[in-house]
Design an enzyme around this catalytic site. Sequence first.
Site, PDB file in Angstrom:
ATOM      1  N   ASP A 179     -70.341  16.777  74.482  1.00 45.47           N
ATOM      2  CA  ASP A 179     -69.428  17.755  73.892  1.00 45.47           C
ATOM      3  C   ASP A 179     -69.940  19.182  74.096  1.00 45.47           C
ATOM      4  O   ASP A 179     -71.143  19.403  74.145  1.00 45.47           O
ATOM      5  CB  ASP A 179     -69.288  17.452  72.384  1.00 45.47           C
ATOM      6  CG  ASP A 179     -68.069  18.124  71.788  1.00 45.47           C
ATOM      7  OD1 ASP A 179     -67.243  18.666  72.553  1.00 45.47           O
ATOM      8  OD2 ASP A 179     -67.941  18.108  70.554  1.00 45.47           O
ATOM      9  N   ASN A 214     -57.831  13.044  74.670  1.00 41.51           N
ATOM     10  CA  ASN A 214     -57.935  14.120  75.664  1.00 41.51           C
ATOM     11  C   ASN A 214     -56.685  14.247  76.535  1.00 41.51           C
ATOM     12  O   ASN A 214     -56.472  15.295  77.162  1.00 41.51           O
ATOM     13  CB  ASN A 214     -59.161  13.926  76.572  1.00 41.51           C
ATOM     14  CG  ASN A 214     -60.476  14.296  75.908  1.00 41.51           C
ATOM     15  OD1 ASN A 214     -61.538  13.800  76.287  1.00 41.51           O
ATOM     16  ND2 ASN A 214     -60.438  15.173  74.912  1.00 41.51           N
ATOM     17  N   TRP A 215     -55.833  13.215  76.547  1.00 44.30           N
ATOM     18  CA  TRP A 215     -54.576  13.334  77.310  1.00 44.30           C
ATOM     19  C   TRP A 215     -53.712  14.463  76.760  1.00 44.30           C
ATOM     20  O   TRP A 215     -52.826  14.967  77.444  1.00 44.30           O
ATOM     21  CB  TRP A 215     -53.777  12.019  77.264  1.00 44.30           C
ATOM     22  CG  TRP A 215     -54.408  10.891  78.018  1.00 44.30           C
ATOM     23  CD1 TRP A 215     -54.884   9.729  77.494  1.00 44.30           C
ATOM     24  CD2 TRP A 215     -54.615  10.786  79.443  1.00 44.30           C
ATOM     25  NE1 TRP A 215     -55.393   8.915  78.490  1.00 44.30           N
ATOM     26  CE2 TRP A 215     -55.236   9.542  79.690  1.00 44.30           C
ATOM     27  CE3 TRP A 215     -54.347  11.640  80.523  1.00 44.30           C
ATOM     28  CZ2 TRP A 215     -55.591   9.123  80.976  1.00 44.30           C
ATOM     29  CZ3 TRP A 215     -54.691  11.213  81.808  1.00 44.30           C
ATOM     30  CH2 TRP A 215     -55.307   9.971  82.019  1.00 44.30           C
TER      31      TRP A 215
HETATM   32  C1  FPP Z   1     -66.400  17.865  76.094  1.00 43.42           C
HETATM   33  O1  FPP Z   1     -66.354  19.238  76.208  1.00 43.42           O
HETATM   34  C2  FPP Z   1     -66.337  17.109  77.297  1.00 43.42           C
HETATM   35  C3  FPP Z   1     -65.258  16.432  77.805  1.00 43.42           C
HETATM   36  C4  FPP Z   1     -63.907  16.483  77.277  1.00 43.42           C
HETATM   37  C5  FPP Z   1     -65.359  15.556  78.936  1.00 43.42           C
HETATM   38  C6  FPP Z   1     -66.707  15.256  79.498  1.00 43.42           C
HETATM   39  C7  FPP Z   1     -66.664  15.598  80.907  1.00 43.42           C
HETATM   40  C8  FPP Z   1     -67.707  15.953  81.650  1.00 43.42           C
HETATM   41  C9  FPP Z   1     -69.099  15.986  81.141  1.00 43.42           C
HETATM   42  C10 FPP Z   1     -67.460  16.384  83.024  1.00 43.42           C
HETATM   43  C11 FPP Z   1     -67.673  15.451  84.114  1.00 43.42           C
HETATM   44  C12 FPP Z   1     -67.856  14.036  83.822  1.00 43.42           C
HETATM   45  C13 FPP Z   1     -68.076  13.114  84.752  1.00 43.42           C
HETATM   46  C14 FPP Z   1     -68.314  11.715  84.356  1.00 43.42           C
HETATM   47  C15 FPP Z   1     -68.082  13.451  86.169  1.00 43.42           C
HETATM   48  P1  FPP Z   1     -65.154  19.971  75.531  1.00 43.42           P
HETATM   49  O2  FPP Z   1     -64.199  20.348  76.587  1.00 43.42           O
HETATM   50  O3  FPP Z   1     -64.596  19.153  74.424  1.00 43.42           O
HETATM   51  O4  FPP Z   1     -65.885  21.220  74.946  1.00 43.42           O
HETATM   52  P2  FPP Z   1     -65.476  22.084  73.683  1.00 43.42           P
HETATM   53  O5  FPP Z   1     -65.579  21.165  72.496  1.00 43.42           O
HETATM   54  O6  FPP Z   1     -66.522  23.139  73.680  1.00 43.42           O
HETATM   55  O7  FPP Z   1     -64.111  22.599  73.922  1.00 43.42           O
END
Ligand code: FPP
Length: 245
Positions: free
Chosen positions: A21, A69-70
């Site tokens: 996260d 997340n969708w």
């Molecule tokens: C959380 O950050 C992360 C995700 C929604 C997805 C995880 C994805 C990756 C680590 C990228 C690549 C993954 C692979 C397997 C290649 P957030 O967007 O929720 O951050 P925020 O809470 O600060 O908005």
Amino acid sequence: MSLLERIDISKLPVHIAIIMDGNGRWAKKQNKPRVFGHQSGASAVKRTIEGSAELGIKYLTLYAFSAENWNRPKTEVEALMSLLVSTIDKELNNLIKNNIRFDVIGNLSLLPASVKRKVDFAIEKTNRCTGMLLTLALSYGGRWEITNAVKKIAEDAAKGLLNPQDITGKIFATYLTTANMPDPELLIRTSGELRLSNFLLWQSAYTELYFTDVMWPDFNKEELYKAVLSFQNRERRFGKTTEQL
Ligand code: FPP
């Protein structure tokens, strides 16, 4: 002594699960688009896989995309999907070289066909690897998984394959997407949020939780070692008293 030297290799968690996260906030702090955070997050994924495999972790499960997340903006969902495909393309040979088996759990019927094909390709290409099992939770939600298991159990009961009186926790777990792995012993969440967010709800009943303020793109082997060391300093009682252990 370095962090790595302080780790007791005979007491490693068999299965580590991670809620990655903070990509978006990390990017925002630098006035960069969220996608930049996800790209840097992919580098952290690589470091974490390497670090876990080097330590001798048997199962690593990463929450890469939740069922919820969708609901993110279409452009961000598309960017995450294409990052997933390009990362598999780039890293597949490395996985095979390091004897790492790749798998995914989640509601895969919702994935775009091209992503599903790429994921299936990586699963097939690594299916003879015998080292660490790397599982990506994709379009995954714990409640979806439990509901799905209940449906399948009800179907089997209706067909007469299962007697409702015989259903135990152990049998229930065989209907989950994680039937092929032990429950996680250590669950890490980055970015300072203190929630499970629908990740491995059934499986984390006795899991040690480790929260760090480090944002996912900054996560590295040293941070992984810190989490493992914290795990090794805990007493796991599973409802018993200290004297009973
Ligand atoms: C959380 O950050 C992360 C995700 C929604 C997805 C995880 C994805 C990756 C680590 C990228 C690549 C993954 C692979 C397997 C290649 P957030 O967007 O929720 O951050 P925020 O809470 O600060 O908005």
